[in-house]
Design a protein around this motif. Structure first.
Motif, PDB file in Angstrom:
ATOM      1  N   GLU A 114      30.867  -0.055  -6.906  1.00 29.98           N
ATOM      2  CA  GLU A 114      31.958   0.832  -7.313  1.00 29.98           C
ATOM      3  C   GLU A 114      31.974   2.095  -6.456  1.00 29.98           C
ATOM      4  N   ALA A 115      30.774   2.626  -6.179  1.00 29.78           N
ATOM      5  CA  ALA A 115      30.680   3.835  -5.362  1.00 29.78           C
ATOM      6  C   ALA A 115      31.157   3.566  -3.941  1.00 29.78           C
ATOM      7  N   GLN A 116      30.795   2.411  -3.397  1.00 26.74           N
ATOM      8  CA  GLN A 116      31.207   2.072  -2.033  1.00 26.74           C
ATOM      9  C   GLN A 116      32.720   1.900  -1.939  1.00 26.74           C
ATOM     10  N   ASN A 117      33.295   1.225  -2.914  1.00 27.92           N
ATOM     11  CA  ASN A 117      34.749   1.043  -2.914  1.00 27.92           C
ATOM     12  C   ASN A 117      35.472   2.379  -3.039  1.00 27.92           C
ATOM     13  N   CYS A 118      34.872   3.282  -3.783  1.00 22.05           N
ATOM     14  CA  CYS A 118      35.450   4.620  -3.927  1.00 22.05           C
ATOM     15  C   CYS A 118      35.361   5.383  -2.601  1.00 22.05           C
ATOM     16  N   LEU A 119      34.219   5.284  -1.929  1.00 22.56           N
ATOM     17  CA  LEU A 119      34.030   5.959  -0.644  1.00 22.56           C
ATOM     18  C   LEU A 119      34.979   5.422   0.414  1.00 22.56           C
ATOM     19  N   LEU A 120      35.341   4.160   0.288  1.00 22.17           N
ATOM     20  CA  LEU A 120      36.202   3.504   1.270  1.00 22.17           C
ATOM     21  C   LEU A 120      37.498   4.279   1.483  1.00 22.17           C
ATOM     22  N   LYS A 121      38.023   4.840   0.434  1.00 18.18           N
ATOM     23  CA  LYS A 121      39.281   5.585   0.527  1.00 18.18           C
ATOM     24  C   LYS A 121      39.143   6.774   1.470  1.00 18.18           C
ATOM     25  N   THR A 122      37.972   7.421   1.421  1.00 18.06           N
ATOM     26  CA  THR A 122      37.737   8.570   2.301  1.00 18.06           C
ATOM     27  C   THR A 122      37.503   8.128   3.737  1.00 18.06           C
ATOM     28  N   LEU A 123      36.802   7.005   3.897  1.00 15.03           N
ATOM     29  CA  LEU A 123      36.507   6.516   5.246  1.00 15.03           C
ATOM     30  C   LEU A 123      37.762   6.031   5.972  1.00 15.03           C
ATOM     31  N   GLU A 124      38.722   5.542   5.210  1.00 16.43           N
ATOM     32  CA  GLU A 124      39.952   5.031   5.833  1.00 16.43           C
ATOM     33  C   GLU A 124      40.750   6.143   6.492  1.00 16.43           C
ATOM     34  N   GLU A 125      40.821   7.283   5.836  1.00 14.62           N
ATOM     35  CA  GLU A 125      41.594   8.398   6.381  1.00 14.62           C
ATOM     36  C   GLU A 125      40.861   9.714   6.118  1.00 14.62           C
ATOM     37  N   PRO A 126      39.766   9.950   6.833  1.00 17.97           N
ATOM     38  CA  PRO A 126      39.028  11.200   6.608  1.00 17.97           C
ATOM     39  C   PRO A 126      39.783  12.386   7.185  1.00 17.97           C
ATOM     40  N   PRO A 127      39.678  13.560   6.572  1.00 17.24           N
ATOM     41  CA  PRO A 127      40.295  14.753   7.155  1.00 17.24           C
ATOM     42  C   PRO A 127      39.732  14.997   8.546  1.00 17.24           C
ATOM     43  N   GLU A 128      40.498  15.614   9.415  1.00 16.84           N
ATOM     44  CA  GLU A 128      40.090  15.784  10.808  1.00 16.84           C
ATOM     45  C   GLU A 128      38.868  16.686  10.960  1.00 16.84           C
ATOM     46  N   TYR A 129      38.560  17.482   9.948  1.00 14.62           N
ATOM     47  CA  TYR A 129      37.424  18.401  10.044  1.00 14.62           C
ATOM     48  C   TYR A 129      36.133  17.801   9.465  1.00 14.62           C
ATOM     49  N   ILE A 130      36.172  16.533   9.085  1.00 19.35           N
ATOM     50  CA  ILE A 130      35.032  15.912   8.396  1.00 19.35           C
ATOM     51  C   ILE A 130      34.319  14.896   9.288  1.00 19.35           C
ATOM     52  N   THR A 131      32.993  14.919   9.261  1.00 18.23           N
ATOM     53  CA  THR A 131      32.171  13.841   9.804  1.00 18.23           C
ATOM     54  C   THR A 131      31.279  13.339   8.680  1.00 18.23           C
ATOM     55  N   ILE A 132      31.301  12.038   8.441  1.00 16.04           N
ATOM     56  CA  ILE A 132      30.499  11.429   7.376  1.00 16.04           C
ATOM     57  C   ILE A 132      29.443  10.528   8.012  1.00 16.04           C
ATOM     58  N   ILE A 133      28.187  10.767   7.675  1.00 12.26           N
ATOM     59  CA  ILE A 133      27.076   9.984   8.213  1.00 12.26           C
ATOM     60  C   ILE A 133      26.408   9.221   7.066  1.00 12.26           C
ATOM     61  N   LEU A 134      26.374   7.907   7.176  1.00 11.69           N
ATOM     62  CA  LEU A 134      25.688   7.071   6.190  1.00 11.69           C
ATOM     63  C   LEU A 134      24.352   6.646   6.782  1.00 11.69           C
TER      64      LEU A 134
END
Length: 300
Positions: A114-134
Protein backbone atom coordinates in the motif's frame (compact mmCIF):
# COMPACT_ATOMS: atom_id res chain seq x y z
CA UNK A 1 16.39 6.68 14.59
CA UNK A 2 13.36 5.42 16.47
CA UNK A 3 9.60 5.71 16.23
CA UNK A 4 9.26 6.30 12.51
CA UNK A 5 9.62 10.05 12.55
CA UNK A 6 10.43 12.05 9.46
CA UNK A 7 13.46 14.00 10.59
CA UNK A 8 13.92 17.13 8.51
CA UNK A 9 17.09 19.01 7.69
CA UNK A 10 19.19 16.62 9.81
CA UNK A 11 22.26 15.41 8.00
CA UNK A 12 25.32 13.85 9.60
CA UNK A 13 28.61 14.54 7.84
CA UNK A 14 28.69 11.09 6.17
CA UNK A 15 25.20 11.49 4.75
CA UNK A 16 25.98 14.98 3.57
CA UNK A 17 29.05 13.80 1.66
CA UNK A 18 27.25 10.71 0.35
CA UNK A 19 24.30 12.62 -1.10
CA UNK A 20 26.54 15.37 -2.45
CA UNK A 21 28.75 12.94 -4.38
CA UNK A 22 25.77 10.91 -5.55
CA UNK A 23 23.83 13.84 -6.95
CA UNK A 24 26.87 15.43 -8.54
CA UNK A 25 27.88 12.17 -10.20
CA UNK A 26 24.43 11.42 -11.56
CA UNK A 27 23.57 14.95 -12.73
CA UNK A 28 21.31 16.25 -10.00
CA UNK A 29 19.41 18.67 -12.23
CA UNK A 30 18.12 15.85 -14.43
CA UNK A 31 17.91 12.94 -11.99
CA UNK A 32 15.22 13.09 -9.37
CA UNK A 33 14.34 9.46 -8.60
CA UNK A 34 17.12 7.11 -7.53
CA UNK A 35 16.95 3.53 -6.29
CA UNK A 36 20.12 2.32 -4.55
CA UNK A 37 20.11 -1.46 -4.17
CA UNK A 38 22.41 -4.32 -3.18
CA UNK A 39 24.15 -5.69 -0.12
CA UNK A 40 26.58 -2.79 -0.03
CA UNK A 41 23.67 -0.43 0.66
CA UNK A 42 23.73 -1.62 4.23
CA UNK A 43 26.56 0.84 4.70
CA UNK A 44 23.80 3.39 4.97
CA UNK A 45 22.45 1.67 8.04
CA UNK A 46 25.44 2.92 9.97
CA UNK A 47 23.81 6.34 9.52
CA UNK A 48 20.86 5.27 11.68
CA UNK A 49 22.38 6.97 14.71
CA UNK A 50 20.67 10.19 13.65
CA UNK A 51 18.58 11.58 16.48
CA UNK A 52 16.63 14.67 17.36
CA UNK A 53 19.62 16.33 18.99
CA UNK A 54 21.70 16.15 15.79
CA UNK A 55 22.94 19.47 14.44
CA UNK A 56 20.81 20.79 11.62
CA UNK A 57 22.53 21.83 8.42
CA UNK A 58 21.91 22.39 4.74
CA UNK A 59 23.65 20.48 1.98
CA UNK A 60 25.69 22.66 -0.33
CA UNK A 61 25.99 21.32 -3.88
CA UNK A 62 27.49 23.79 -6.32
CA UNK A 63 25.31 26.85 -6.05
CA UNK A 64 22.28 24.81 -5.02
CA UNK A 65 21.35 24.58 -1.38
CA UNK A 66 19.50 21.41 -0.39
CA UNK A 67 17.29 20.57 2.54
CA UNK A 68 17.44 16.88 3.38
CA UNK A 69 14.86 14.56 4.87
CA UNK A 70 15.37 10.95 6.08
CA UNK A 71 12.62 8.36 6.27
CA UNK A 72 13.08 4.85 7.64
CA UNK A 73 13.52 2.51 10.62
CA UNK A 74 10.15 1.73 12.22
CA UNK A 75 9.20 -0.17 15.35
CA UNK A 76 7.48 -3.01 13.51
CA UNK A 77 10.09 -3.13 10.74
CA UNK A 78 7.68 -1.79 8.08
CA UNK A 79 7.21 1.54 6.35
CA UNK A 80 3.47 1.99 6.15
CA UNK A 81 1.24 4.12 3.97
CA UNK A 82 0.72 6.71 6.74
CA UNK A 83 4.42 7.57 6.69
CA UNK A 84 4.50 7.93 2.93
CA UNK A 85 1.47 10.23 3.06
CA UNK A 86 3.21 12.25 5.74
CA UNK A 87 6.24 12.58 3.48
CA UNK A 88 4.06 13.52 0.50
CA UNK A 89 2.58 16.41 2.45
CA UNK A 90 6.11 17.68 3.02
CA UNK A 91 7.04 17.09 -0.62
CA UNK A 92 4.19 19.38 -1.68
CA UNK A 93 5.69 22.24 0.33
CA UNK A 94 8.10 24.28 -1.77
CA UNK A 95 11.52 24.93 -0.22
CA UNK A 96 11.83 28.36 1.34
CA UNK A 97 15.48 28.68 2.32
CA UNK A 98 16.86 26.45 -0.43
CA UNK A 99 16.35 25.67 -4.10
CA UNK A 100 15.92 21.93 -3.77
CA UNK A 101 14.88 19.20 -1.33
CA UNK A 102 16.17 15.64 -0.99
CA UNK A 103 14.12 12.81 0.51
CA UNK A 104 15.91 9.58 1.47
CA UNK A 105 13.76 6.51 2.16
CA UNK A 106 16.03 4.05 3.95
CA UNK A 107 15.06 0.35 3.99
CA UNK A 108 12.68 1.08 1.11
CA UNK A 109 12.25 -2.67 0.64
CA UNK A 110 10.30 -2.71 3.92
CA UNK A 111 7.52 -0.53 2.50
CA UNK A 112 4.16 -2.26 2.46
CA UNK A 113 2.47 -2.74 -0.91
CA UNK A 114 0.00 0.00 0.00
CA UNK A 115 2.85 2.37 0.86
CA UNK A 116 4.62 1.64 -2.43
CA UNK A 117 1.48 2.22 -4.48
CA UNK A 118 0.98 5.49 -2.63
CA UNK A 119 4.58 6.57 -3.31
CA UNK A 120 4.11 5.76 -6.98
CA UNK A 121 1.98 8.86 -7.44
CA UNK A 122 4.87 11.05 -6.31
CA UNK A 123 7.43 9.21 -8.41
CA UNK A 124 5.35 9.60 -11.56
CA UNK A 125 5.35 13.38 -11.40
CA UNK A 126 7.72 14.68 -8.72
CA UNK A 127 8.00 18.45 -8.25
CA UNK A 128 11.03 19.89 -10.05
CA UNK A 129 12.70 20.81 -6.75
CA UNK A 130 12.54 17.26 -5.33
CA UNK A 131 15.03 14.38 -5.44
CA UNK A 132 13.85 11.09 -3.92
CA UNK A 133 16.39 8.41 -3.04
CA UNK A 134 15.23 4.88 -2.18
CA UNK A 135 17.76 2.67 -0.38
CA UNK A 136 17.07 -1.08 -0.37
CA UNK A 137 18.93 -4.30 0.35
CA UNK A 138 16.39 -6.53 -1.41
CA UNK A 139 15.08 -5.04 -4.64
CA UNK A 140 12.81 -8.06 -5.10
CA UNK A 141 10.60 -6.59 -2.39
CA UNK A 142 10.08 -3.41 -4.40
CA UNK A 143 7.29 -3.27 -6.97
CA UNK A 144 8.33 -3.24 -10.62
CA UNK A 145 6.26 -0.11 -11.13
CA UNK A 146 8.45 1.65 -8.56
CA UNK A 147 11.73 0.36 -10.00
CA UNK A 148 10.78 1.29 -13.55
CA UNK A 149 10.46 4.93 -12.52
CA UNK A 150 13.85 5.12 -10.83
CA UNK A 151 17.44 5.12 -11.96
CA UNK A 152 19.01 2.08 -10.31
CA UNK A 153 22.46 2.26 -8.75
CA UNK A 154 23.85 -1.06 -7.51
CA UNK A 155 26.16 -1.19 -4.50
CA UNK A 156 28.18 -4.39 -4.61
CA UNK A 157 28.77 -6.40 -1.40
CA UNK A 158 31.83 -5.40 0.59
CA UNK A 159 34.81 -7.73 0.75
CA UNK A 160 35.62 -9.62 3.95
CA UNK A 161 38.72 -7.44 4.31
CA UNK A 162 36.57 -4.30 4.27
CA UNK A 163 34.25 -5.84 6.85
CA UNK A 164 37.24 -6.71 9.04
CA UNK A 165 38.51 -3.13 8.89
CA UNK A 166 35.07 -1.94 9.94
CA UNK A 167 34.97 -4.49 12.79
CA UNK A 168 38.41 -3.47 14.01
CA UNK A 169 37.24 0.11 14.27
CA UNK A 170 34.04 -0.63 16.19
CA UNK A 171 34.92 -3.83 18.09
CA UNK A 172 38.63 -3.36 18.72
CA UNK A 173 38.96 -5.87 21.55
CA UNK A 174 36.48 -8.45 20.25
CA UNK A 175 37.51 -11.84 18.86
CA UNK A 176 35.28 -12.42 15.84
CA UNK A 177 35.36 -15.83 14.11
CA UNK A 178 36.04 -15.92 10.37
CA UNK A 179 32.60 -17.49 9.80
CA UNK A 180 30.92 -14.36 11.11
CA UNK A 181 32.48 -12.31 8.30
CA UNK A 182 31.70 -14.96 5.68
CA UNK A 183 28.09 -15.20 6.82
CA UNK A 184 27.68 -11.40 6.65
CA UNK A 185 27.71 -11.61 2.83
CA UNK A 186 29.38 -8.24 2.38
CA UNK A 187 26.83 -6.36 4.47
CA UNK A 188 27.74 -4.14 7.42
CA UNK A 189 24.19 -4.28 8.77
CA UNK A 190 24.29 -8.07 8.66
CA UNK A 191 27.74 -8.07 10.27
CA UNK A 192 26.47 -5.99 13.17
CA UNK A 193 23.48 -8.28 13.58
CA UNK A 194 25.65 -11.39 13.27
CA UNK A 195 27.95 -10.19 16.02
CA UNK A 196 24.99 -9.42 18.29
CA UNK A 197 23.52 -12.90 17.57
CA UNK A 198 26.78 -14.62 16.73
CA UNK A 199 25.85 -18.19 17.68
CA UNK A 200 22.52 -18.11 15.82
CA UNK A 201 23.84 -16.80 12.50
CA UNK A 202 26.96 -18.96 12.57
CA UNK A 203 24.75 -22.04 13.04
CA UNK A 204 22.43 -20.98 10.21
CA UNK A 205 25.37 -20.35 7.90
CA UNK A 206 26.91 -23.76 8.65
CA UNK A 207 23.57 -25.52 8.34
CA UNK A 208 22.78 -24.24 4.84
CA UNK A 209 26.34 -24.69 3.59
CA UNK A 210 26.29 -28.34 4.67
CA UNK A 211 22.80 -29.19 3.37
CA UNK A 212 24.15 -31.27 0.47
CA UNK A 213 26.01 -33.60 2.84
CA UNK A 214 23.27 -34.12 5.42
CA UNK A 215 20.43 -36.57 5.70
CA UNK A 216 17.06 -34.90 6.22
CA UNK A 217 16.95 -35.81 9.91
CA UNK A 218 20.47 -34.49 10.52
CA UNK A 219 19.66 -31.34 8.56
CA UNK A 220 16.48 -30.69 10.55
CA UNK A 221 18.35 -31.25 13.80
CA UNK A 222 21.09 -28.83 12.79
CA UNK A 223 18.45 -26.32 11.63
CA UNK A 224 16.74 -26.17 15.03
CA UNK A 225 18.26 -22.72 15.54
CA UNK A 226 16.16 -21.46 12.60
CA UNK A 227 12.98 -22.93 14.03
CA UNK A 228 13.68 -21.32 17.42
CA UNK A 229 14.47 -17.87 16.02
CA UNK A 230 10.88 -16.66 15.85
CA UNK A 231 11.68 -13.16 17.11
CA UNK A 232 14.46 -12.86 14.53
CA UNK A 233 12.50 -14.62 11.79
CA UNK A 234 12.48 -11.75 9.26
CA UNK A 235 16.23 -11.22 9.55
CA UNK A 236 17.00 -14.96 9.56
CA UNK A 237 14.91 -15.65 6.45
CA UNK A 238 16.50 -12.70 4.67
CA UNK A 239 19.87 -14.11 5.69
CA UNK A 240 18.88 -17.50 4.25
CA UNK A 241 18.08 -15.87 0.92
CA UNK A 242 21.52 -14.23 0.82
CA UNK A 243 23.28 -17.52 1.56
CA UNK A 244 21.26 -19.34 -1.10
CA UNK A 245 22.03 -16.70 -3.73
CA UNK A 246 25.71 -16.96 -2.85
CA UNK A 247 25.65 -20.74 -3.14
CA UNK A 248 23.83 -20.49 -6.48
CA UNK A 249 26.79 -18.46 -7.79
CA UNK A 250 29.41 -20.81 -6.36
CA UNK A 251 27.84 -24.17 -7.22
CA UNK A 252 26.94 -23.86 -10.87
CA UNK A 253 25.88 -27.51 -11.16
CA UNK A 254 23.12 -26.87 -8.62
CA UNK A 255 22.47 -23.23 -9.41
CA UNK A 256 18.80 -23.76 -10.27
CA UNK A 257 18.25 -25.89 -7.15
CA UNK A 258 19.50 -23.12 -4.90
CA UNK A 259 17.48 -20.51 -6.78
CA UNK A 260 14.40 -22.70 -6.30
CA UNK A 261 15.21 -22.71 -2.58
CA UNK A 262 15.13 -18.91 -2.65
CA UNK A 263 11.58 -19.13 -3.98
CA UNK A 264 10.71 -21.60 -1.19
CA UNK A 265 11.96 -19.12 1.43
CA UNK A 266 10.14 -16.22 -0.23
CA UNK A 267 6.88 -18.21 -0.19
CA UNK A 268 7.42 -18.95 3.49
CA UNK A 269 7.89 -15.24 4.20
CA UNK A 270 4.63 -14.47 2.40
CA UNK A 271 2.76 -17.17 4.31
CA UNK A 272 4.06 -15.86 7.63
CA UNK A 273 2.75 -12.40 6.76
CA UNK A 274 -0.74 -13.92 6.81
CA UNK A 275 -0.19 -15.22 10.36
CA UNK A 276 0.35 -18.83 9.31
CA UNK A 277 1.61 -21.23 11.98
CA UNK A 278 5.30 -20.37 12.38
CA UNK A 279 6.61 -23.80 13.38
CA UNK A 280 4.69 -25.56 10.62
CA UNK A 281 5.83 -23.08 7.96
CA UNK A 282 9.50 -23.32 8.98
CA UNK A 283 9.43 -27.14 9.11
CA UNK A 284 7.78 -27.29 5.68
CA UNK A 285 10.30 -24.84 4.28
CA UNK A 286 13.29 -26.80 5.57
CA UNK A 287 11.96 -30.11 4.22
CA UNK A 288 11.25 -28.59 0.80
CA UNK A 289 14.72 -27.05 0.68
CA UNK A 290 16.38 -30.40 1.50
CA UNK A 291 14.24 -32.16 -1.12
CA UNK A 292 15.12 -29.54 -3.72
CA UNK A 293 18.87 -29.79 -3.11
CA UNK A 294 18.85 -33.58 -3.02
CA UNK A 295 16.36 -33.76 -5.91
CA UNK A 296 14.20 -36.33 -4.22
CA UNK A 297 11.19 -36.50 -1.95
CA UNK A 298 11.70 -37.69 1.60
CA UNK A 299 8.29 -39.36 1.49
CA UNK A 300 9.05 -41.57 -1.52
Amino acid sequence: MNGGFIIEIIMMKMIKQFVKKLLLRYKFNKLRKIAIVGEGTNLTRSFSGINRSSRKENLQIGCNSLIGCWLGCYKDGKIKIEKIRQMQRKVAEKPIISKNKVYIINDADTMTTEAQNCLLKTLEEPPEYITIILIASNENSILNTIKSRCTKIVFEPLSNEELKRYAQEYWKDATIPEEVFASSMGSIARLRNNIEHQELYTNVYQCINQIENKSLLDFLKQAESIAKAKEESDAVLEFLVSILFSLAKEKTEKKQNYLNCVEIVDNTKKNLQFNSNYDMQIDTMLIKMWEEIHEKSYWC
